[in-house]
Write a protein that holds these residues in place. Structure first.
Motif: not given
Length: 498
Positions: A284-300
């Protein structure tokens, strides 16, 4: 090519192997290198290709690896293995377990070369597994087809980092023109990912930041976003596009300008080029994809970034009532723990200007409804932002699935279109109708147009300029509507990604 390389083994490595095989249905492409005879025997019993050798010796490594997992219990050996792996595989994603009781010096040494450092042991296996993208895709089936590697394997996190590492200079992250909250949040989020691995990045946009909510978001969250007008493209080694996918189409870049990274959730209407392309229309949103990357890389995410991403998801999914996937709910839930809810409330409830209310009233009164499409000329305006808000509100009319509201100011006709649950593509519709006489375009559900008044402004006193503008714009709009392009549902037959 070896996709995953395990250097050293321990309870962490063993748990990772088990999880990998479960998720991949017994199929794996993992190669393990360990000089622990016991663990080597255990791994071979599980049909894992295992080399019994020193995991810190690059002479024992395969020719290539996309992801390197370092999982010994010995911190010194993990430091040595991480350094050797980075030197051997400069573009690989390296995920390193610190080992048992590491010193501060050992922690710093691993962090200097690894993309992801995991500790303590109790949480490592699951977090490593998540970080490198070994979990099965949770989005729609269309995403799995277009966003994975040829063998169906999800290695987006590793491939994105590899694309960023290849840059020899800073990255410019470009949002589409007149960006909405999803584009703004995605731009600063991707810049944050780049900066996490030492790549300088700037986020920018073309046009204006319209809508009171959008301006409130940028101001209250103190978002660092540059205007494209002040950008020197020669100062950047790479370009990334967020929330759109083609240079020069709905952004201020020259058409066809080289692009390294594309992250978007809108189906493209033409070939998309880039060394890394992640387009998932089922999200539903590109922000979802960016949030997923932050999570995968362990970036809070910092509080302001988390708040922006959460707002981007809520706006693009219309508070999870439009085109929403499970991923959107999960990303929002994860971001909520870091977001500033009080600021979010202020962003969502800005004051409404008298001009906005006047334009909305005019749009309702002057609407021309044909089928499920409503168009409305509101005459002369003082704030073009009011057009987008009126177009949004007209969608609430019963039976209306697409809207177009337009008016004029300072010698230019401005228009804003919206679509919800409609078959037509708003961006392509406006492009067909008004691009030949001005500039127009956008996404399937959100678009805009600008047309110089030119000779139209030279009307006799007996005529109304508003009536002239309406006749001109409505004529072209409804003519194009008779042959309106449908919304894209997937990628073009040929979809190059490099």
């Amino acid at each position: 090519m070896t996709r995953r390389l395990l250097l050293g083994c321990s309870a962490v490595g063993n748990a990772l192997v088990e999880r990998t095989r479960e998720e991949r249905g017994g199929r794996d492409d993992l190669v393990a290198i360990t000089d622990d005879t016991g663990w080597a025997s255990t791994l071979r019993d599980r049909n894992v290709a295992t080399v019994e050798a020193d995991p810190t010796d690059p002479g024992t490594y395969p020719d290539a690896a996309a992801v390197v997992l370092i999982a010994s219990d010995d911190p010194d050996r993990n430091v040595a293995a991480a350094r050797a792996a980075r030197e051997r595989y400069p573009d690989a994603m390296i995920v390193a377990h610190l080992g048992t009781a590491p010193t501060d010096e050992q922690r710093a040494a691993v962090a200097a070369v690894a993309d992801r450092v995991v500790d303590p042991v109790a949480a490592v296996a699951g977090r490593v597994f998540e970080a490198v993208g070994l979990d099965r895709g949770r989005g729609a089936d269309t995403d799995a087809e277009f966003a994975r590697t040829d063998d169906g394997e999800d290695e987006r996190p590793a491939r994105l980092l590899a694309a960023l590492r290849r840059l020899s200079g800073p990255l410019l992250v470009v949002a589409h023109d007149n960006p909405d909250p999803d584009a703004i949040a995605s731009a600063i989020g991707l810049a944050r990912v780049a900066e996490s691995i030492g790549v300088d990045a700037d986020a920018c946009y073309g046009g204006e930041i319209a809508h009171q909510e959008n301006r409130a978001m940028v101001n209250l969250l103190d978002i660092d976003l540059r205007s494209f007008d002040g950008v020197d493209l020669d100062a950047y080694d790479g370009i990334a596009l967020v929330d759109h996918s083609r240079a020069g189409i709905n952004d201020s870049l020259p058409e066809g300008h080289p692009v390294e990274v594309v992250v978007d959730h809108h189906p493209p209407r033409g070939p998309v080029a880039g060394s890394f392309v992640d387009i998932r229309p089922g999200i539903g949103a590109t922000s979802t994809l960016i949030a997923e990357y932050l999570s995968r890389y362990g970036i809070e995410p910092e509080r302001d970034l988390a708040t922006a991403l959460l707002y981007g998801i809520r706006i693009d999914t219309k508070d999870f009532t439009r085109a929403t996937a499970t991923d959107d709910f999960e990303a929002a839930a994860a971001l909520l723990a870091h977001a500033d809810e009080s600021t979010l409330e202020r962003v969502e409830s800005p004051s409404v200007s008298p001009e906005t209310l006047r334009v909305l009233a005019a749009a309702i009164e002057n609407r021309d409804v044909r089928g499920s499409v409503a168009a409305s000329c509101v005459g002369e305006i003082a704030d073009r932002d009011a057009l987008a808000q009126a177009a949004d509100r007209l969608l609430d009319l019963e039976g209306v699935t697409a809207t177009f509201v337009y008016g004029y100011m300072d010698g230019v006709i401005y228009g804003s279109a919206r679509a919800r649950g409609a078959d037509l593509d708003a961006g392509e519709l406006l492009r067909d109708a008004l691009d030949p006489v001005g500039s127009a375009g956008g996404h399937a559900v959100m678009a805009g147009a600008q047309v110089p008044l030119g000779i139209l402004s030279e009307v006799p006193e007996s005529e109304s300029l508003s009536d002239v503008v309406e006749a001109f714009v409505a004529g072209r709009f409804f003519e194009a509507l008779d042959d309106a392009p449908a919304q894209p549902t997937g990628f073009p037959p040929e979809f190059p990604t490099d």
